[in-house]
Design a protein around this motif. Structure first.
Motif, mmCIF file in Angstrom:
data_model
loop_
_atom_site.group_PDB
_atom_site.id
_atom_site.type_symbol
_atom_site.label_atom_id
_atom_site.label_comp_id
_atom_site.label_asym_id
_atom_site.label_seq_id
_atom_site.Cartn_x
_atom_site.Cartn_y
_atom_site.Cartn_z
ATOM 1 N N SER A 77 26.087 57.517 26.356
ATOM 2 C CA SER A 77 27.530 57.259 26.323
ATOM 3 C C SER A 77 27.867 55.831 26.694
ATOM 4 C CB SER A 77 28.257 58.220 27.281
ATOM 5 O OG SER A 77 27.795 58.026 28.598
ATOM 6 N N SER A 78 26.974 55.122 27.385
ATOM 7 C CA SER A 78 27.293 53.778 27.857
ATOM 8 C C SER A 78 27.333 52.756 26.728
ATOM 9 C CB SER A 78 26.266 53.332 28.899
ATOM 10 O OG SER A 78 24.999 53.161 28.294
ATOM 11 N N ILE A 79 26.881 53.145 25.529
ATOM 12 C CA ILE A 79 26.834 52.192 24.421
ATOM 13 C C ILE A 79 28.204 51.585 24.137
ATOM 14 C CG2 ILE A 79 26.520 52.067 21.912
ATOM 15 C CD1 ILE A 79 24.121 53.907 22.237
ATOM 16 N N SER A 80 29.242 52.356 24.318
ATOM 17 C CA SER A 80 30.582 51.860 24.013
ATOM 18 C C SER A 80 31.013 50.745 24.960
ATOM 19 C CB SER A 80 31.594 53.007 24.091
ATOM 20 O OG SER A 80 31.620 53.544 25.401
ATOM 21 N N TYR A 81 30.309 50.562 26.076
ATOM 22 C CA TYR A 81 30.706 49.545 27.049
ATOM 23 C C TYR A 81 29.961 48.226 26.860
ATOM 24 C CZ TYR A 81 32.724 53.609 29.336
ATOM 25 O OH TYR A 81 33.451 54.731 29.599
ATOM 26 N N LEU A 82 29.024 48.179 25.921
ATOM 27 C CA LEU A 82 28.257 46.955 25.733
ATOM 28 C C LEU A 82 29.119 45.783 25.300
ATOM 29 C CD1 LEU A 82 24.914 48.126 24.082
ATOM 30 C CD2 LEU A 82 25.278 47.272 26.395
ATOM 31 N N ASN A 83 30.194 46.078 24.570
ATOM 32 C CA ASN A 83 31.065 44.986 24.134
ATOM 33 C C ASN A 83 32.106 44.621 25.185
ATOM 34 O OD1 ASN A 83 32.543 47.308 23.922
ATOM 35 N ND2 ASN A 83 33.577 46.728 22.022
ATOM 36 N N GLN A 84 32.129 45.355 26.325
ATOM 37 C CA GLN A 84 33.102 45.068 27.378
ATOM 38 C C GLN A 84 32.486 44.337 28.569
ATOM 39 O OE1 GLN A 84 35.314 48.569 28.569
ATOM 40 N NE2 GLN A 84 35.087 49.512 26.562
ATOM 41 N N LYS A 115 23.085 41.101 29.384
ATOM 42 C CA LYS A 115 22.197 40.215 28.644
ATOM 43 C C LYS A 115 21.054 40.972 27.981
ATOM 44 C CE LYS A 115 19.081 36.258 29.224
ATOM 45 N NZ LYS A 115 18.469 35.316 30.182
ATOM 46 N N LYS A 116 20.618 42.055 28.613
ATOM 47 C CA LYS A 116 19.399 42.703 28.155
ATOM 48 C C LYS A 116 19.499 44.210 28.385
ATOM 49 C CE LYS A 116 15.671 40.622 29.433
ATOM 50 N NZ LYS A 116 14.602 40.124 30.330
ATOM 51 N N ILE A 117 18.959 45.003 27.445
ATOM 52 C CA ILE A 117 18.823 46.442 27.636
ATOM 53 C C ILE A 117 17.352 46.808 27.486
ATOM 54 C CG2 ILE A 117 21.163 47.092 26.975
ATOM 55 C CD1 ILE A 117 20.219 47.667 24.189
ATOM 56 N N LEU A 157 21.651 48.372 17.656
ATOM 57 C CA LEU A 157 22.830 48.144 18.498
ATOM 58 C C LEU A 157 22.717 46.824 19.251
ATOM 59 C CD1 LEU A 157 25.422 49.820 19.320
ATOM 60 C CD2 LEU A 157 24.153 50.401 21.391
ATOM 61 N N GLY A 158 21.515 46.554 19.784
ATOM 62 C CA GLY A 158 21.308 45.309 20.509
ATOM 63 C C GLY A 158 21.537 44.095 19.633
ATOM 64 N N LYS A 159 21.063 44.172 18.400
ATOM 65 C CA LYS A 159 21.263 43.056 17.473
ATOM 66 C C LYS A 159 22.743 42.870 17.163
ATOM 67 C CE LYS A 159 16.706 43.442 15.308
ATOM 68 N NZ LYS A 159 15.957 43.763 14.066
ATOM 69 N N SER A 160 23.467 43.979 17.022
ATOM 70 C CA SER A 160 24.903 43.903 16.705
ATOM 71 C C SER A 160 25.684 43.234 17.818
ATOM 72 C CB SER A 160 25.458 45.309 16.444
ATOM 73 O OG SER A 160 24.808 45.916 15.346
ATOM 74 N N PHE A 161 25.294 43.525 19.060
ATOM 75 C CA PHE A 161 26.020 42.974 20.212
ATOM 76 C C PHE A 161 25.347 41.729 20.772
ATOM 77 C CE2 PHE A 161 27.518 47.450 20.496
ATOM 78 C CZ PHE A 161 28.880 47.206 20.434
ATOM 79 N N HIS A 162 24.305 41.230 20.093
ATOM 80 C CA HIS A 162 23.577 40.033 20.527
ATOM 81 C C HIS A 162 23.009 40.213 21.927
ATOM 82 C CE1 HIS A 162 25.215 38.064 16.977
ATOM 83 N NE2 HIS A 162 26.419 38.436 17.354
ATOM 84 N N VAL A 163 22.447 41.393 22.178
ATOM 85 C CA VAL A 163 21.830 41.725 23.445
ATOM 86 C C VAL A 163 20.333 41.904 23.224
ATOM 87 C CG1 VAL A 163 21.699 43.421 25.306
ATOM 88 C CG2 VAL A 163 23.916 42.844 24.319
#
Length: 605
Positions: free
Chosen positions: A509-516, A520-522, A548-554
């Protein structure tokens, strides 16, 4: 004596950029500041809008009155520069004849009491007003006299007279607690009285919080009164850092601290502020080498709901505190019945862990994070081990959970952060890789409001640049209290520290918070990587996390890579950064140094 006191005139002489003014004080209250509607306006850009307040207090025994000067206004707002009486900064002071006042800038004043038996105020431009820090020119039995000439600046000329003394004059130091230097019960009562008068005029609420420190007696008995005083000073500092600008904090009694909240809009505000301030007691106190945990009970009351008069309001406040203490005690009794063995086990574990800290039995092992395409080292993760003298090497999952329950996790974490940072700096000085070192942080430490200060202190002591330190928290830890986590992450970001999420993918569920959040790293959870080949669902989930990481540059790191098949599958899915025994087991210090030297040599070829 009484008649002469009743006839005394109270004079305030002010000197600012517009000259000197002589004021006769008669009103019950004067607001002093640069605001144009102040009772006494002082002209200086350095002065606060509401810099000080003069309050007239009547002496019931002599039917006379005196004036008191308070820093700030009656709502608890202090001035920016403070007030100084006879060169000493003060919160409140009973003015006495000849007192010299400075408002923390170029504005000065003097206070005088004269009788009407022939004394006059004489004006003389050639004699300047005495400023703070100069030696008094007359003895204590002198008073000021002057004329009132509107075309001249008023200048003081002292003539002999009888000084008026109040038998019940209270010295300023009796208004401050000697241990914490906070206002004491007497001064707080004065503030509360003034605040209630102000609340009546403006139809406002006032909140009160009373904190009772439960273990102070035990602390004094076990460690001594000097340590107990330092604990009180530590409590005072944390409370001062947590209250708002207009709130007033005081030491109410030996074990109690009280907070007045003059700027609230509802009863709910008091409860919210109580919960926020109470969190300062969640973390351990490190005093004189002792790790001390402090528990408190809190009572609250709101004016006028729980009392129109001070005595009734305080009575209800203390009654609510007593109720809170009984609830806490009952909760402890209910839980202690089934926890006797557990508490005994924890007490033994706490003793052993404390000894391990004192005897330096903890060691750090380091596991590299590798770029699987280039073979370059991208970072190191510091992992703590306990080298027990009888048992041998104890893995962290065996003792860290116990450390978290005993609150020794704080000094252990501090040691880990300090040691890893110092070692990273040492490797850099040797000319090895300048790479970040990652440290796992416990939930308690991460949500500790003083964690940011700890990181700043470690960086300053070790000289390590912030971008070479990376902190790691679990995904579940982040979601435990997202608002607190966001605040902690932003504070670390301001310092220059980056954050990585461990065990990512278990709490999807935490995926939605990556853009908030500035993550830096997952790091993909080891349990997902372990079943990467055998469980198709895990493969699909890992592929989604990488995308997902690539989309959010993480940056995405796969943890727990044990074999070649896992490595190849991860590479096919697009994962480059990896960590696990396939590349290197966690290594002790000397072996880590050899590992870095070898890779440094190969990188230079």
């Amino acid at each position: 004596m009484t008649n002469s006191l009743q006839k005394a005139r109270h004079i305030l002489v002010i000197e600012d950029e517009r000259g000197r003014r002589t004021l006769s004080l008669e009103e019950l209250k004067y607001a002093i500041g640069r605001k144009s509607d102040s009772g006494i306006v002082i002209y200086s850009k350095q002065a606060s809008r509401h810099h000080a307040t003069l309050v007239r207090k009547t002496n019931n025994q002599t039917s006379s009155y005196s004036y008191w000067i308070l820093d700030g206004d009656l709502e608890g707002n202090k001035s920016h520069n403070g007030i100084y009486v006879n060169g000493t900064k003060c919160l409140v002071h009973e003015l006495k004849n000849g007192d010299l006042i400075n408002f923390g800038c170029e504005v000065n004043a003097s206070y005088h009491m004269i009788t009407t038996s022939g004394d006059t105020f004489i004006s003389n431009e050639d004699q300047p007003l005495r400023t703070l820090g100069t030696e008094k020119e007359t003895s204590s039995n002198s008073v000021a006299v002057a004329t009132k000439n509107a075309n001249q600046k008023s200048t003081l000329i002292l003539q002999d007279s009888n000084t008026i003394h109040f038998a019940d004059t209270i010295q300023e130091q009796t208004y401050l607690d000697l241990v914490t230097e906070l206002p004491n019960k007497l001064l707080f009562s004065e503030y509360l009285s003034l605040a209630i008068n102000n609340a009546i005029r403006n139809n406002r609420l006032i909140g009160l919080l009373l904190f009772d420190v439960e273990q102070l007696k035990n602390i004094n008995n076990q460690y001594g009164y000097e340590t107990g005083d330092r604990v009180l000073q530590g409590i005072s500092k944390r409370l001062k850092d947590s209250v708002r600008g207009g709130d007033i904090l005081a030491r109410w009694s030996g074990d109690d601290f009280i907070v007045m909240l003059p700027q609230i809009n509802s009863i709910e505000d008091v409860e919210k502020i109580k919960l926020r301030i109470s969190k300062v007691f969640d973390s351990i106190f490190d005093v004189d080498g002792h790790k001390i945990m402090v528990n408190v009970s809190v009572g609250s009351a709101v004016y006028p709901h729980q009392g129109l008069e001070i005595n009734l309001l305080i009575q209800n406040l203390e009654a609510n505190l007593l109720i809170s203490k009984r609830i806490n005690q009952k909760a402890k009794q209910n839980t202690s019945v089934g926890r006797v063995n557990e508490e005994s086990r924890l007490a033994q574990a706490e003793k052993m862990l404390q000894q391990a800290l004192d005897k330096q039995e903890f060691q750090l092992y380091y596991q590299p994070q590798i770029n699987s395409q280039t073979g370059q080292i991208e970072g190191l993760e510091a992992l703590v081990r306990w080298k027990h003298p009888q048992v041998g090497l104890v893995p962290p999952n065996k003792f860290l959970p116990l450390a978290e329950k005993t609150n020794l996790i704080f000094p252990i974490n501090r040691w880990i952060i300090q040691t890893a940072s110092q070692q990273n700096k040492s490797w850099q000085k040797e000319g090895l890789f300048s790479i970040p070192i990652t440290i796992n942080i416990s939930p308690q430490q991460f949500h500790d409001p003083y964690f940011g200060q700890l990181i700043k202190q470690v960086l300053e002591e070790t000289g390590l640049e912030p971008h070479f330190l990376e902190l790691e928290v679990t995904e579940s830890n982040l979601l435990e209290n997202l608002s607190t986590a966001r605040q902690a992450i932003l504070e670390l970001q301001e310092i220059g520290i980056s954050l990585s999420l461990d065990d990512f993918g278990l709490g999807y569920s935490s995926i939605s918070y990556l853009n908030q959040l500035p993550i830096k790293k997952i790091k993909i959870a080891q349990s997902l990587v372990k079943e990467l080949v055998s469980a198709e669902a895990n493969t699909a989930l890992i592929a989604a996390i990488i995308g997902l990481g690539k989309s959010f540059h993480v940056q995405v790191v796969a943890e727990g890579v044990e074999n070649q098949q896992q490595l190849l599958t991860l590479q096919e899915l697009g994962c480059v950064s990896m960590q696990g025994n396939r590349f290197s087991y966690p290594l002790p210090l000397q072996e880590t140094t050899r590992f870095l030297r070898l890779h440094h040599t190969l990188a230079g070829q």
